[in-house]
Design a protein around this motif. Structure first.
Motif, short mmCIF file in Angstrom:
data_model
loop_
_atom_site.label_atom_id
_atom_site.label_comp_id
_atom_site.label_asym_id
_atom_site.label_seq_id
_atom_site.Cartn_x
_atom_site.Cartn_y
_atom_site.Cartn_z
N TRP A 97 -4.39 63.60 -5.93
CA TRP A 97 -5.27 62.64 -5.29
C TRP A 97 -6.54 63.33 -4.77
O TRP A 97 -6.61 64.53 -4.63
N SER A 98 -7.53 62.50 -4.47
CA SER A 98 -8.72 62.94 -3.75
C SER A 98 -9.29 61.73 -3.03
O SER A 98 -8.79 60.62 -3.16
N LEU A 99 -10.35 61.94 -2.27
CA LEU A 99 -10.97 60.81 -1.57
C LEU A 99 -11.65 59.85 -2.52
O LEU A 99 -11.97 58.72 -2.15
N ASN A 100 -11.93 60.29 -3.73
CA ASN A 100 -12.49 59.39 -4.75
C ASN A 100 -11.34 58.68 -5.46
O ASN A 100 -10.43 59.32 -5.97
N GLY A 101 -11.41 57.38 -5.46
CA GLY A 101 -10.32 56.59 -6.04
C GLY A 101 -9.86 55.56 -5.04
O GLY A 101 -10.66 54.83 -4.46
N ASP A 158 -9.03 64.95 3.02
CA ASP A 158 -9.41 65.60 1.77
C ASP A 158 -8.64 66.91 1.59
O ASP A 158 -8.15 67.22 0.49
N THR A 172 -11.52 55.74 -1.70
CA THR A 172 -12.97 55.57 -1.64
C THR A 172 -13.38 54.57 -0.56
O THR A 172 -14.46 54.70 0.03
N ALA A 209 -18.22 62.70 -0.79
CA ALA A 209 -18.29 61.75 -1.90
C ALA A 209 -18.53 62.45 -3.24
O ALA A 209 -18.04 62.00 -4.28
N ASP A 210 -19.27 63.56 -3.20
CA ASP A 210 -19.62 64.26 -4.44
C ASP A 210 -18.66 65.41 -4.75
O ASP A 210 -18.89 66.16 -5.71
N LYS A 268 -13.40 66.29 -8.51
CA LYS A 268 -12.10 65.64 -8.63
C LYS A 268 -11.05 66.66 -9.07
O LYS A 268 -11.30 67.47 -9.97
N LEU A 315 -14.40 56.34 2.49
CA LEU A 315 -15.74 56.92 2.40
C LEU A 315 -16.80 55.83 2.58
O LEU A 315 -17.79 56.02 3.28
N ASP A 316 -16.58 54.69 1.94
CA ASP A 316 -17.53 53.59 2.04
C ASP A 316 -17.64 53.07 3.47
O ASP A 316 -18.72 52.67 3.92
#
Length: 412
Positions: free
Chosen positions: A37-41, A112, A44, A28-29, A32, A47-48
């Motif tokens: 792309w990444s897992l954030n966005g 990732d 997400t 999560a941290d 970016k 991840l949640d």
């Protein structure tokens, strides 16, 4: 010794869960990327999904800890063992839930690496792949999170087959990514990044770490080679782990099918998912090849003829408020103190099939137990403690030949 085995098993799960939680936090941290792309966005939500499982897993372990602490204070050996058995479904759910969550984290690690290092790979397809894998896990996670003994047992029995499917999904996703990388010329740096996630979670967190002493060896493990081919490796478990599981099984805390499922998964026999078959030799050896173990088959409660047996509230439901005032709340709610009895036995202790007529009999369970508890309070002149109540109830259960195999019953 049983209590110590429960504490050791919980420590193993807590250690594994801590590692999974840390891995989720790192994902999560993660930084970016400047592009792509990444897992954030958009990703997400996946991840949640992993983080959302932590709540019930910590809750299950917390509940098991509370019950273990209560067992150590009750003052009656049989009642203490009965309370320790109630930790079983929670411990079992936490063990296999953590295993599934670790598997999900491996898929996230792979995703990732793909998003960061393979611009030729389709993010839309990867999103769909993760959605499919999440759907495969969801029913089992839901059953485990319920902490219902029968649902947990059924989910546990189905775990080897599920892990086989997840292994196949992981392998397919990895092979497709490698093929795309080669077509796109991303053969060096990107392939090295993918190598970091080539080992599936059943190997990372499977069995306890092996001490220098002579280990016992169970099964064959699966490790993903650089070419996407499954290869074998030995799994070694310590003699201490074998003894811990033997104690838990003999005490009725953990079921034999659960141990069988764990060994099959961690031993690489993920496709051996037949519902009714003799236990693998490795499991029998680990538990001690006694007649009672040899007679056990991989079967749930329904297979053992327990599904229709009525549940008897040892602490009468109509006096729920009385018990709540004396500490029976939360994990120690009276609904946790139910036992399955044969229909005839259940009717007998309640004075026959007609409960209204049965209450007129002085020996009827609910009437008898409340009179005994209230009489004890009158003698002491003060409210009984929870442990004092359980000690009195344990004596009456022995007199009425009621086993101290507690299971959760219906609530209000």
């Amino acid at each position: 010794m049983t209590r110590q085995a429960v504490l050791e098993a919980m420590a193993e799960v807590k250690g594994s869960l801590g590692g999974v939680e840390a891995a989720l936090a790192r994902l999560a941290d993660g930084p970016k990327p400047l592009m792509g792309w990444s897992l954030n966005g958009v990703f997400t939500r996946y991840l949640d999904h992993g983080s959302s499982q932590l709540t019930w897993l910590h809750g299950a372990l917390g509940s098991a800890t509370t019950l273990t602490d209560a067992a150590s204070e009750v003052g009656d050996t049989d009642m203490e063992l009965g309370l320790l058995r109630t930790t079983g479904p929670k411990l079992q759910a936490a063990q296999f839930g953590t295993l599934l969550l670790a598997t999900w984290v491996d898929f996230l690690h792979l995703a990732d690496a793909v998003l960061r290092n393979c611009p030729m790979c389709s993010a839309e397809k990867l999103f769909t792949d993760l959605h499919r894998v999440q759907g495969l896990m969801e029913p089992t996670l839901t059953d485990l999170a319920s902490l219902d003994p029968e649902r947990v047992e059924a989910a546990t029995a189905a775990m080897p087959e599920l892990m086989g499917r997840l292994t196949g999904e992981f392998d397919a996703l990895q092979r497709e990514t490698r093929a795309t990388m080669k077509l796109g010329g991303q053969v060096i740096a990107a392939m090295q990044a993918l190598e970091l996630v080539t080992m599936i979670s059943t190997m990372k967190m499977a069995m306890p770490r092996v001490p220098p002493s002579a280990p016992a060896t169970l099964g064959v493990g699966l490790v993903m080679s650089s070419g996407g081919v499954m290869v074998g490796s030995r799994i070694a478990v310590s003699a201490e782990w074998v003894e811990m599981m033997r104690r838990l099984v003999r005490a009725g805390v953990i079921s034999v099918p659960a141990v069988s499922a764990a060994v099959r998964i961690h031993g690489g026999q993920v496709m051996m998912a037949q519902a009714h078959q003799d236990l693998p030799k490795g499991v029998r050896d680990a538990l001690g090849d006694s007649p009672e173990v040899r007679g056990m088959q991989v079967t749930g409660r329904a297979g053992a003829g327990m599904s229709d047996a009525p549940k008897h509230h040892v602490l009468p439901q109509e006096h729920r408020e009385w018990f709540e005032q004396r500490g029976f709340k939360g994990d120690m709610d009276i609904d946790q103190f139910c036992v399955r009895l044969e229909q005839a036995h259940h009717e007998a202790i309640h004075g026959g099939g007609n409960w209204k007529l049965g209450r007129m009999w002085p020996g009827e369970w609910n009437r008898m137990i409340m009179e005994a508890l209230q009489q004890a309070e009158r003698r002491t002149g003060e409210m009984l403690t929870r442990n004092e109540i359980l000690k009195i109830v344990a004596g009456r259960m022995k007199r009425y030949d009621i086993p101290m195999n507690f299971t959760a019953g219906g609530g209000r």
